[in-house]
Design a protein around this motif. Structure first.
Motif, short mmCIF file in Angstrom:
data_model
loop_
_atom_site.label_atom_id
_atom_site.label_comp_id
_atom_site.label_asym_id
_atom_site.label_seq_id
_atom_site.Cartn_x
_atom_site.Cartn_y
_atom_site.Cartn_z
N UNK A 118 0.71 -1.25 -0.12
CA UNK A 118 0.16 0.09 -0.20
C UNK A 118 0.79 1.33 -0.02
N UNK A 119 2.04 1.22 0.66
CA UNK A 119 2.78 2.56 0.68
C UNK A 119 3.48 2.70 -0.84
N UNK A 120 3.59 1.65 -1.59
CA UNK A 120 4.15 1.80 -2.68
C UNK A 120 3.18 2.32 -3.69
N UNK A 121 2.08 1.72 -3.55
CA UNK A 121 0.77 1.90 -4.48
C UNK A 121 0.29 3.49 -4.33
N UNK A 122 0.21 4.03 -3.06
CA UNK A 122 -0.41 5.06 -2.90
C UNK A 122 0.50 6.30 -3.59
N UNK A 123 1.95 6.21 -3.67
CA UNK A 123 2.70 7.05 -4.42
C UNK A 123 2.68 6.83 -6.07
#
Ligand code: SF4
Ligand code: SF4
Length: 344
Positions: A118-123
């Protein structure tokens, strides 16, 4: 449709874009290189076109915008935690074709590998690319051999020429920003040939793969590689990270959790509970990285290779270990193992 813009016009365009986007590009940091009086070029937020380094390859890749070398994941106290916030703007990244293709490979690891980070996806969801044309290929680049010299994953393309910028608008959502701007003929070009060429070996079966893993070619790296990890930190496609809890004071229950890029080349990377270590020697770790880049990723995802041929690992290596030369050594070893029976 193409446009020809002066730097002054690009800067007023940036002012408009920055209401909606954060703009990132390769930027020079004077005297911040690893040797005395050397600079470093890495990705950072920019305000003006003059800050963009368009005529040299950056030392560090564009992926650092989406998955930075270190980032806070969440803050915690004794009984609760809060996810680290992310800014609410969209992101525009000036990147070369190899870096854009590298991000597609990263997507596979972070988003299509059985779970979604999720931390990758949100960026990642915020990112739009301005594809920066390469005016020439540097001597460590081998993108053409890896098929990563071209891409159509961009919204805008840019060529820096004679103190002006030619821009091609591919994604119509950017068209309103260019209304009334000077039009020009501009056909996007890609690098078609590199000075450095490699042939990726075809490893036909597990038997050949196992023999390759035991091949004496790897022993050289026990002497040459110092396990510093510089190559993986500069790599356009490496994704490994470790997590660390930072306690703010003597109360260890209050602090933040960070993730930081980790390197499979550093001793202890594979160590497990009980002290078992999968790859104890430098050669074993270097072999692991090499095969991941030119075989294992392809075997898992069924297309392309993890390595995009950017050559940054070669440039960062303090021991002058060339990754393209390594690939050629693997190629030779596979031919030797197969005795001319496989298409290496
Ligand atoms: S292994 Fe080297 S050449 Fe390949 S993507 Fe990583 S840094 Fe670039
Ligand atoms: S940068 Fe060179 S010496 Fe350092 S780990 Fe990578 S291959 Fe080894």
């Amino acid at each position: 449709m193409g446009y020809k813009l002066s730097f002054e016009t690009v800067n007023s365009l940036f002012n408009e874009l920055r209401k909606e986007y954060k703009i990132y590009a390769p930027k020079r940091f004077p005297k911040a290189g690893r040797y005395s009086d050397t600079d470093i070029i890495r990705y950072a937020e920019i305000k003006n076109v003059e800050e963009i380094v368009f005529d040299e390859k950056s030392d560090y890749p564009a992926k650092d915008v989406v998955s930075p070398i270190t980032q806070t994941l969440f803050y915690f106290t004794e009984d609760e935690y809060r996810e680290a916030k992310v800014h609410d703007k969209k992101v525009l990244i000036f990147a070369r074709p190899c870096d854009i293709n590298a991000q597609m490979n990263q997507d596979k690891i972070f988003l299509e590998n059985g779970f979604e980070d999720t931390f990758y996806k949100r960026m990642r969801d915020k990112v739009n690319y301005v594809m920066m044309e390469c005016s020439s290929s540097e001597d460590t680049c081998f993108c053409c051999s890896m098929g990563t010299n071209k891409t159509d994953n961009y919204g805008l393309a840019a060529r820096f020429e004679d103190g002006q910028v030619l821009i091609s608008v591919k994604d119509e959502k950017f068209a309103p920003y260019f209304e009334g701007k000077e039009e020009a003929e501009y056909t996007v070009k890609f690098i078609e040939e590199n000075q450095t060429k490699v042939t990726i070996p075809t490893i036909p079966n597990k038997e050949v793969l196992n023999k390759l893993k035991e091949h004496e070619m790897w022993n050289e790296f026990n002497k040459r590689c110092i396990s510093c990890g510089s190559c993986t930190i500069a790599c356009s496609t490496c994704t490994c990270f470790t997590t660390t809890d930072i306690a703010y004071n003597e109360n260890g229950s209050v602090g933040e959790r960070r993730r930081t890029a980790a390197s499979c080349q550093v001793a202890g990377f594979d160590e497990m509970a009980g002290g078992h270590d999968f790859r104890k020697t430098t050669a074993a770790r270097y072999r692991y990285k090499t095969l991941h880049k030119i075989h294992d990723y392809n075997e898992k995802f069924g297309e392309g290779h993890m390595c995009v041929g950017c050559g940054r690992c070669t440039e960062r290596c303090p021991e002058f270990i060339s990754f393209s030369a390594t690939i050629e050594k693997v190629n030779k070893a596979v031919k030797e193992i197969c005795g001319g029976e496989c298409n290496a």
